[in-house]
Design an enzyme around this catalytic site. Sequence first.
Site, PDB file in Angstrom:
ATOM      1  N   HIS A 154      26.074 -12.886  -0.065  1.00  5.87           N
ATOM      2  CA  HIS A 154      26.686 -11.681  -0.647  1.00  5.87           C
ATOM      3  C   HIS A 154      28.197 -11.805  -0.751  1.00  5.87           C
ATOM      4  O   HIS A 154      28.830 -10.984  -1.415  1.00  5.87           O
ATOM      5  CB  HIS A 154      26.323 -10.454   0.201  1.00  5.87           C
ATOM      6  CG  HIS A 154      24.860 -10.102   0.116  1.00  5.87           C
ATOM      7  ND1 HIS A 154      24.380  -9.080  -0.659  1.00  5.87           N
ATOM      8  CD2 HIS A 154      23.761 -10.673   0.678  1.00  5.87           C
ATOM      9  CE1 HIS A 154      23.061  -9.017  -0.564  1.00  5.87           C
ATOM     10  NE2 HIS A 154      22.656  -9.974   0.248  1.00  5.87           N
ATOM     11  N   ASP A 358      36.414 -11.020  -2.904  1.00 13.78           N
ATOM     12  CA  ASP A 358      35.289 -10.100  -2.705  1.00 13.78           C
ATOM     13  C   ASP A 358      34.066 -10.656  -3.400  1.00 13.78           C
ATOM     14  O   ASP A 358      34.147 -11.045  -4.569  1.00 13.78           O
ATOM     15  CB  ASP A 358      35.644  -8.733  -3.321  1.00 13.78           C
ATOM     16  CG  ASP A 358      35.001  -7.581  -2.573  1.00 13.78           C
ATOM     17  OD1 ASP A 358      33.908  -7.775  -2.033  1.00 13.78           O
ATOM     18  OD2 ASP A 358      35.612  -6.497  -2.547  1.00 13.78           O
TER      19      ASP A 358
HETATM   20  P1  ADP Z   1      31.640  -4.494   1.356  1.00 14.34           P
HETATM   21  O1  ADP Z   1      30.183  -4.797   1.215  1.00 14.34           O
HETATM   22  O2  ADP Z   1      32.514  -5.699   1.577  1.00 14.34           O
HETATM   23  O3  ADP Z   1      31.944  -3.422   2.368  1.00 14.34           O
HETATM   24  P2  ADP Z   1      31.387  -3.246  -1.288  1.00 14.34           P
HETATM   25  O4  ADP Z   1      32.415  -2.568  -2.145  1.00 14.34           O
HETATM   26  O5  ADP Z   1      30.544  -4.233  -2.009  1.00 14.34           O
HETATM   27  O6  ADP Z   1      32.138  -3.885  -0.044  1.00 14.34           O
HETATM   28  O7  ADP Z   1      30.390  -2.167  -0.672  1.00 14.34           O
HETATM   29  C1  ADP Z   1      30.872  -1.149   0.159  1.00 14.34           C
HETATM   30  C2  ADP Z   1      29.825  -0.047   0.262  1.00 14.34           C
HETATM   31  O8  ADP Z   1      30.191   0.817   1.356  1.00 14.34           O
HETATM   32  C3  ADP Z   1      29.766   0.813  -0.987  1.00 14.34           C
HETATM   33  O9  ADP Z   1      28.443   1.161  -1.256  1.00 14.34           O
HETATM   34  C4  ADP Z   1      30.594   2.040  -0.609  1.00 14.34           C
HETATM   35  O10 ADP Z   1      30.187   3.228  -1.243  1.00 14.34           O
HETATM   36  C5  ADP Z   1      30.375   2.142   0.885  1.00 14.34           C
HETATM   37  N1  ADP Z   1      31.577   2.713   1.519  1.00 14.34           N
HETATM   38  C6  ADP Z   1      32.785   2.176   1.549  1.00 14.34           C
HETATM   39  N2  ADP Z   1      33.661   3.009   2.180  1.00 14.34           N
HETATM   40  C7  ADP Z   1      32.969   4.084   2.543  1.00 14.34           C
HETATM   41  C8  ADP Z   1      33.295   5.301   3.216  1.00 14.34           C
HETATM   42  N3  ADP Z   1      34.515   5.590   3.642  1.00 14.34           N
HETATM   43  N4  ADP Z   1      32.315   6.164   3.423  1.00 14.34           N
HETATM   44  C9  ADP Z   1      31.059   5.911   2.984  1.00 14.34           C
HETATM   45  N5  ADP Z   1      30.696   4.793   2.334  1.00 14.34           N
HETATM   46  C10 ADP Z   1      31.628   3.895   2.118  1.00 14.34           C
END
Ligand code: ADP
Length: 463
Positions: A154, A358
């Site tokens: 991922h 990312d």
């Molecule tokens: P990573 O997997 O590296 O954290 P991604 O952008 O691919 O980054 O996915 C992050 C996920 O976590 C997304 O689905 C996003 O909506 C969720 N997310 C990120 N920050 C928050 C937050 N503060 N509260 C709730 N969900 C969050």
Amino acid sequence: MAGRLIVISNRIPLEGPGSGGLVVALHEALTDRGGIWIGAQETDADTASEKFTRHEAPGYEKLTFELTAKDQEEYYLGFSNSVLWPLCHRRTDLIDFESRYADGYERVNRRLAHMLAEILEPEDRVWVHDYHFFPLACFLRELGVKNRVGYFLHIPFPNGSDLPALPHHETFIDWISSYDLIGLQTQRDVAVCLEFFRGHPKAELLLDGSAKYGSRTTQVRSFPIGIDVDVMLQAADARRADATLRLGDGERLIIGVDRLDYSKGLVNRLKAMESWLQHREPDEPRATLLQIAPPSREKVLAYREIRDEMELLTGKINGEYSEIDWTPVRYIHKPVERELLAALYRRADVGLVTSLADGMNLVAKEYVASQDPEDPGVLVLSNFAGAAEQMPDALIVNPYDVDEVGEAISQALRMPLDERKARYRELMRGVQEQDIRWWTRAYLDALARCPVNLATETEGSCD
Ligand code: ADP
């Protein structure tokens, strides 16, 4: 197809189907096809059990393997998140290596391989997720397992030139070539992976794009992960955001949503906001950056440091640019419930994603999926997010150039409605076409089609 689908991921939802795109997609794939989902569970015991624990789940089985406090520290926080995560995100300077971490990583993967080999039936297909399990297939092959085993990474595939930062890095090729299919997020990752094979004296690239190492052939392909679009659309009710959020008259909203992780380019984002504030024309409207950054991996030093840096910079920018009725940066260091998140995305005029590295960045896709088609916001997206490959209609920026990002913020805030709609339509089409269900199907179809390797043994050794 005959045989069960067996999915392995470090995280597994034990209460109900769980939430979050990947977890929901895997739940659906297993409900449709039947099979087994295996994930980790912490235990207070000093020694982890050698047997899986079975949990109730409708339509398929959930099994967990135990992680002791020592496993958590060495395999999870140590090798996975203090060595492999920085390595894959091009931050070898942040690698914090101790030899016990490598021991713990091997110990947990070996233990899981033994437990898995015990329950595998000849026709089963195994789908392994993410960097916690790079060597799992290699250990399975050592045990004589011939099943089709696929892998999906991922996060970005590590640069070959960075790999020597790993202890026993020569074994990395044995780890990954033990899989029959390596799924990656982007074409760029596929190129990096194939280049790694090409550079190895004992490996060769075949004409169909697969890689041959010793007697094994591995397919390498990209499957960009998607989101559950309907869930975002249903949740994205801007009235909910209006009820929660207080903005001044005519004040615009810029949103950033990320785990507090150094790969997300949060410091650069604040600096870009500072640059925008500095160059803002008198006739430009006020805008506020709402940065939601929940805590993440706080036991790891690099994560504590970024938190301090964010607090310092937020204070500095607000100290310099705030007015009595305007605070340009609102920094929220806690998780936000998903429905409110979708509502805030919809309410925001600009979605700001400035990752320095990312795998995909699902936030970029969630932001687009949450927009009002009649009045969509603008996505400003880092060239270093995997999503940039599929989303050329965003304003693509170099996150290292904070003035460029500042100008993109300004361009986004001034963008006419026609252009916003045209960009949104293209972006939304891609997000809808390649959603999370497309991703699961595409990967599993490819795994079912990929040629079976008759040989189990790898060229070198797994450790
Ligand atoms: P990573 O997997 O590296 O954290 P991604 O952008 O691919 O980054 O996915 C992050 C996920 O976590 C997304 O689905 C996003 O909506 C969720 N997310 C990120 N920050 C928050 C937050 N503060 N509260 C709730 N969900 C969050």
